[in-house]
Design an enzyme around this catalytic site. Structure first.
Site, PDB file in Angstrom:
ATOM      1  N   PRO A  63       0.692  -1.329  -0.013  1.00 20.97           N
ATOM      2  CA  PRO A  63      -0.138  -0.067   0.032  1.00 20.97           C
ATOM      3  C   PRO A  63       0.706   1.285   0.044  1.00 20.97           C
ATOM      4  O   PRO A  63       1.742   1.505   0.840  1.00 20.97           O
ATOM      5  CB  PRO A  63      -0.789  -0.018   1.504  1.00 20.97           C
ATOM      6  N   GLU A  64       0.251   2.083  -0.954  1.00 23.11           N
ATOM      7  CA  GLU A  64       0.665   3.556  -0.613  1.00 23.11           C
ATOM      8  C   GLU A  64      -0.694   4.276  -0.670  1.00 23.11           C
ATOM      9  O   GLU A  64      -1.689   3.292  -0.559  1.00 23.11           O
ATOM     10  CB  GLU A  64       1.208   4.163  -1.927  1.00 23.11           C
ATOM     11  N   LYS A 123      -1.563   6.668   4.517  1.00 23.60           N
ATOM     12  CA  LYS A 123      -1.605   5.318   4.386  1.00 23.60           C
ATOM     13  C   LYS A 123      -2.231   4.684   5.386  1.00 23.60           C
ATOM     14  O   LYS A 123      -2.114   3.505   5.670  1.00 23.60           O
ATOM     15  CB  LYS A 123      -0.136   4.812   4.213  1.00 23.60           C
ATOM     16  N   ARG A 135       5.206  -9.980   5.978  1.00 23.89           N
ATOM     17  CA  ARG A 135       6.414  -9.830   6.856  1.00 23.89           C
ATOM     18  C   ARG A 135       6.383  -8.913   8.207  1.00 23.89           C
ATOM     19  O   ARG A 135       7.143  -8.500   8.681  1.00 23.89           O
ATOM     20  CB  ARG A 135       7.099  -8.821   5.692  1.00 23.89           C
ATOM     21  N   ARG A 180      15.345   5.550  -0.178  1.00 20.57           N
ATOM     22  CA  ARG A 180      14.853   4.409  -0.925  1.00 20.57           C
ATOM     23  C   ARG A 180      15.444   4.468  -2.303  1.00 20.57           C
ATOM     24  O   ARG A 180      16.239   5.717  -2.838  1.00 20.57           O
ATOM     25  CB  ARG A 180      13.376   4.668  -0.890  1.00 20.57           C
TER      26      ARG A 180
END
Length: 271
Positions: free
Chosen positions: A2-3, A59, A121, A249
């Site tokens: 998700p963004e 988010k 995760r 990133r």
DNA sequence: CCGGATGTTCACCT
DNA sequence: GAGGTGAACATCCG
């Protein structure tokens, strides 16, 4: 996955639960409950309550209930399942895997349906009454003045500033690369180096990109996406894309139409 | 085998 | 204080 675009899809799915009463809560993973409470406390706070609405800020997915507000964060790998069907037809982590051990949080309702979060995760989490003010304004809603201030007040790289959820909520790695690529701005430029005009144009590009990719179905549906790989080339002008780490990133940008320097200013040459 | 991956938080540097 | 880096989470993919 998700963004903000994916979380908005989740929110729409969660909207199906509005009006239902929570009959049972399964929180098998202590670590997934953020902010301290143990599973028993969470169950006690939510059981018997009714879902009265859904919201999203960046988010963060929020379920308003007749009791506490429930905040859901999905991290990179969290998926939402309402009444037995994934809100998003799994793209990444596809291979259709559904290990029961990945189920981190479940609400069961009085009509027999259920809302489930699966997260291999464990990067996401669930929180009661999350502090929504820790997030900046949603990227789709931020006003022009506020947006300009956010940029003008930081020397951090433009991309890092845009992804700082405390400043502006919702943009993730893919969406931000796509927006800056469309805007023709170098992700590494200091945020405050943008002129007022550039900031205004960036906000317009940000909004249209959010709108377009939202319609296409997600953050991974950008025009740059397929080229976001080593040796990838700019879909616009064929240039070999630059691959760097910005704001922690991996970042792809086109050195040709996202030039690192603001158009040279020949005047003001000192010394 | 190794490095990365749509994210966040925290400790630790500079 | 502001930024930056790396670790942690756990699994999959190239």
């Amino acid at each position: 996955m998700p963004e903000m675009l994916e979380v908005e899809i989740y929110r729409r799915a969660a909207e199906l639960t509005v009006g239902r009463r929570i009959t049972e809560v399964h929180a098998p993973d202590d670590w997934y409950l953020k902010g301290g409470p143990d599973p028993a406390a969470v169950r006690a706070a939510l059981r018997g309550q009714r879902v009265i609405g859904t919201r999203r800020r960046g988010k963060l997915l929020l379920l308003d209930t007749s009791g506490p507000v429930l905040g859901l964060r999905f991290g990179m790998t969290g998926v939402l399942d309402v009444d037995g069907s994934d809100a998003i037809d799994a793209l990444e982590y596809a291979s259709g895997r559904r290990d029961p051990a990945w189920e981190r949080f479940v609400l069961q309702f009085d009509d027999g349906g259920a809302l489930r979060m699966r997260d291999p995760r464990r990067l996401g989490g669930v929180e009661l009454d999350p502090d929504e003010e820790r997030l900046g304004p949603d990227a789709a809603e931020v006003g022009a003045t506020r947006f300009a201030e956010i940029l003008a007040s930081s020397s951090a790289p433009l991309k890092a500033r845009l992804m700082d959820q405390a400043q502006l909520a919702g943009l993730g790695n893919l969406l931000t690369d796509e927006i800056l690529w469309r805007a023709g701005l170098d992700p590494a430029r200091p945020a405050a180096s943008l002129s007022a005009e550039e900031a205004a144009a960036l906000r317009r590009t940000m909004r249209s990109t959010i709108r377009v990719l939202g319609r296409r179905g997600g953050s991974h549906r950008g025009d740059l996406q397929e080229s976001r790989q080593r040796q990838g080339r700019c879909p616009l002008d064929g240039e070999l894309l630059l691959r760097r780490t910005i704001g922690g990133r991996t970042t792809y940008s086109c050195p040709r139409h996202q030039p690192s320097l603001p158009p040279a200013s020949p005047s003001r040459r000192r010394r």
